[in-house]
Each structure stands twice: as structure tokens, then as C-alpha cells.
Design an enzyme around this catalytic site. Sequence first.
Site, PDB file in Angstrom:
ATOM      1  N   GLY A  15      -7.162  21.911 -37.728  1.00 28.24           N
ATOM      2  CA  GLY A  15      -6.593  21.414 -36.468  1.00 28.24           C
ATOM      3  C   GLY A  15      -6.640  19.814 -36.707  1.00 28.24           C
ATOM      4  O   GLY A  15      -6.579  19.165 -35.706  1.00 28.24           O
ATOM      5  N   ILE A  96       4.059  33.456 -40.901  1.00 27.27           N
ATOM      6  CA  ILE A  96       5.624  33.520 -40.784  1.00 27.27           C
ATOM      7  C   ILE A  96       6.371  34.248 -39.829  1.00 27.27           C
ATOM      8  O   ILE A  96       5.766  35.088 -39.165  1.00 27.27           O
ATOM      9  CB  ILE A  96       6.228  34.222 -42.145  1.00 27.27           C
ATOM     10  CG1 ILE A  96       5.506  33.876 -43.579  1.00 27.27           C
ATOM     11  CG2 ILE A  96       7.412  34.229 -42.041  1.00 27.27           C
ATOM     12  CD1 ILE A  96       6.052  32.406 -44.018  1.00 27.27           C
ATOM     13  N   LEU A  97       6.973  33.194 -39.152  1.00 29.16           N
ATOM     14  CA  LEU A  97       7.836  33.645 -37.937  1.00 29.16           C
ATOM     15  C   LEU A  97       9.106  34.108 -38.211  1.00 29.16           C
ATOM     16  O   LEU A  97       9.878  33.774 -39.078  1.00 29.16           O
ATOM     17  CB  LEU A  97       7.918  32.720 -37.032  1.00 29.16           C
ATOM     18  CG  LEU A  97       6.617  31.905 -36.416  1.00 29.16           C
ATOM     19  CD1 LEU A  97       6.675  30.627 -35.638  1.00 29.16           C
ATOM     20  CD2 LEU A  97       5.918  32.992 -35.395  1.00 29.16           C
ATOM     21  N   ASN A 111       7.689  21.862 -38.048  1.00 26.40           N
ATOM     22  CA  ASN A 111       6.563  22.090 -38.800  1.00 26.40           C
ATOM     23  C   ASN A 111       6.092  21.032 -39.941  1.00 26.40           C
ATOM     24  O   ASN A 111       7.115  20.220 -40.168  1.00 26.40           O
ATOM     25  CB  ASN A 111       6.936  23.322 -39.760  1.00 26.40           C
ATOM     26  CG  ASN A 111       5.784  23.737 -40.823  1.00 26.40           C
ATOM     27  OD1 ASN A 111       4.705  23.995 -40.387  1.00 26.40           O
ATOM     28  ND2 ASN A 111       6.303  23.928 -42.014  1.00 26.40           N
ATOM     29  N   HIS A 113       4.601  20.086 -43.527  1.00 31.04           N
ATOM     30  CA  HIS A 113       4.117  20.897 -44.802  1.00 31.04           C
ATOM     31  C   HIS A 113       3.841  19.861 -45.852  1.00 31.04           C
ATOM     32  O   HIS A 113       4.235  18.845 -45.841  1.00 31.04           O
ATOM     33  CB  HIS A 113       5.582  21.396 -45.385  1.00 31.04           C
ATOM     34  CG  HIS A 113       5.204  22.130 -46.757  1.00 31.04           C
ATOM     35  ND1 HIS A 113       4.647  23.523 -46.626  1.00 31.04           N
ATOM     36  CD2 HIS A 113       5.681  21.804 -47.910  1.00 31.04           C
ATOM     37  CE1 HIS A 113       4.580  23.803 -47.905  1.00 31.04           C
ATOM     38  NE2 HIS A 113       5.071  22.825 -48.639  1.00 31.04           N
ATOM     39  N   ASP A 154      10.169  26.911 -44.680  1.00 37.23           N
ATOM     40  CA  ASP A 154      10.220  25.552 -45.039  1.00 37.23           C
ATOM     41  C   ASP A 154      11.769  25.042 -45.639  1.00 37.23           C
ATOM     42  O   ASP A 154      11.889  23.896 -46.354  1.00 37.23           O
ATOM     43  CB  ASP A 154       9.549  25.265 -46.244  1.00 37.23           C
ATOM     44  CG  ASP A 154       7.815  25.522 -46.067  1.00 37.23           C
ATOM     45  OD1 ASP A 154       7.337  25.267 -44.927  1.00 37.23           O
ATOM     46  OD2 ASP A 154       7.041  26.097 -46.977  1.00 37.23           O
ATOM     47  N   GLU A 184       0.408  12.889 -43.581  1.00 38.65           N
ATOM     48  CA  GLU A 184       0.603  14.084 -42.512  1.00 38.65           C
ATOM     49  C   GLU A 184       0.247  13.525 -41.008  1.00 38.65           C
ATOM     50  O   GLU A 184       1.123  13.620 -40.036  1.00 38.65           O
ATOM     51  CB  GLU A 184      -0.185  15.343 -42.866  1.00 38.65           C
ATOM     52  CG  GLU A 184       0.346  15.943 -43.687  1.00 38.65           C
ATOM     53  CD  GLU A 184      -0.456  17.403 -44.079  1.00 38.65           C
ATOM     54  OE1 GLU A 184      -0.413  18.075 -43.157  1.00 38.65           O
ATOM     55  OE2 GLU A 184      -0.948  17.564 -45.160  1.00 38.65           O
TER      56      GLU A 184
END
Length: 202
Positions: A15, A96-97, A111, A113, A154, A184
Site C-alpha cells: 500500500g 484481474i477484474l 490503475n 502500472h 493494462d 508512481e
Amino acid sequence: MSNKAKIAVLVSGGGTNLQALIDAQGQGILKNGSIELVVSNNANAYALTRAQNAGIQTACILKREYADQAAFEQAIKDVLAQHGIDLIVLAGFMAILSEDFTSAYPKRIINVHPSLIPSFCGKGFYGLRVHEAALEKGVKVTGATVHFVNEIPDGGEIILQKAVEVQEGDTPEVLQKRVMEQAEWKLLPAAVELVSKKIVKE
Ligand code: GAR
């Protein structure tokens, strides 16, 4: 819509990206959105402790407790609806959704990545594996990407992207840390603010 976009952050692990969002909210970098909920698919995720320390509500939704992917996703949808969520942020969410889920929230799921998409992305590329692949290939520049989530892993529209140099002698762990620090943790709050601002204006 007025006021602030209500944000849910979906996590699975440490996190640090969630922490970057919490800090950005504290510093006023994230001002058009409010983190209302953290959802984890891992009961031991340290991200849950980070959320609790920040006074953010949490939900733990474990796939093994549901009959199938559809039931697991429905449980996530239910908790998002209970909190009136406007924007879903995947921050190290390692599940994975399905298209059924992503198509329910067009341009409302983002998202982060850890590579420059379209390099080192898609099925099987997550976490340290991404950096291992980048080092194996010998790329001299990598980075991070924040993108909208659609049915292609992605594959959604890119929102922000930042390059990071690979250095001689990098291990996957060292490279991962540099990409997080230089890209990020800055990029994700900036992208969440951008999208929240758009949502608030609608
Ligand atoms: C981050 O590097 C994130 O970009 C990556 O997992 C890490 C999670 O770290 N996500 C993916 O690889 C998704 N395909 P965190 O839990 O400390 O934020």
C-alpha cells in the site's frame, strides 16, 4: 456534481501508493477527491493498516469466500455502492477484474502500472515481475503509467506517464523502489486529482 469525488482505493499488499494518495490528500495536492474507502482482497495487506491509521473505512473481500468471479465482483460492487463511490483507484490490486466489472464503470477506474505501457504490461506482468522483465530485456529507461481500466489488461487510455532511468547493477527490488519514488508516488496522486476534478465539474 459538486463537492468532492468519492474515491475507493483497491489494494492487495503493502500500500505505498495508497499512502502516497493519503499524503497527497493531507497536503492538499488531492483536493477534488476524498478517499472514502479502501478495499482489499488480502486480509494481511499492510495497506489495511495504513487506511485504519488514516481513519479511512476498510472492507476485506476475499475471493475464496465467493462461489465464483461474478459473486466476488458483485461483493465489491455492493460495497462501492454502499459508499456512493465515484472513482475507483487500483493501487497494487493484484486481481484481474472482468469486462462485466470494468464496463460498469467507464472512465471511472484508474490503475497504476510500474512500466512505460505498452512495454512490460498485460497478463502476468505485475509487481516485481515487471522490473525483472525490464532488466532481462536490458532496457535503459523504464517508468510508470497511470491509465483508465477497460476490458484489456493494462490496455485502457493513458492518463499520465513518467520515465525513470535504469542504472548499472540494478536489481528488480532496487529498480522497483526507484520507479515508485520517482514516478508512481507522484504520478498516481496527480492523475487521481485530474480525474476527480473532471468528475466534480460534471
Ligand atoms: C506498485 O509498484 C504498482 O505499480 C504495482 O504493484 C506495486 C504495488 O505496491 N502494480 C501492478 O503491477 C499492477 N499491474 P504498493 O502496494 O506498495 O502500492
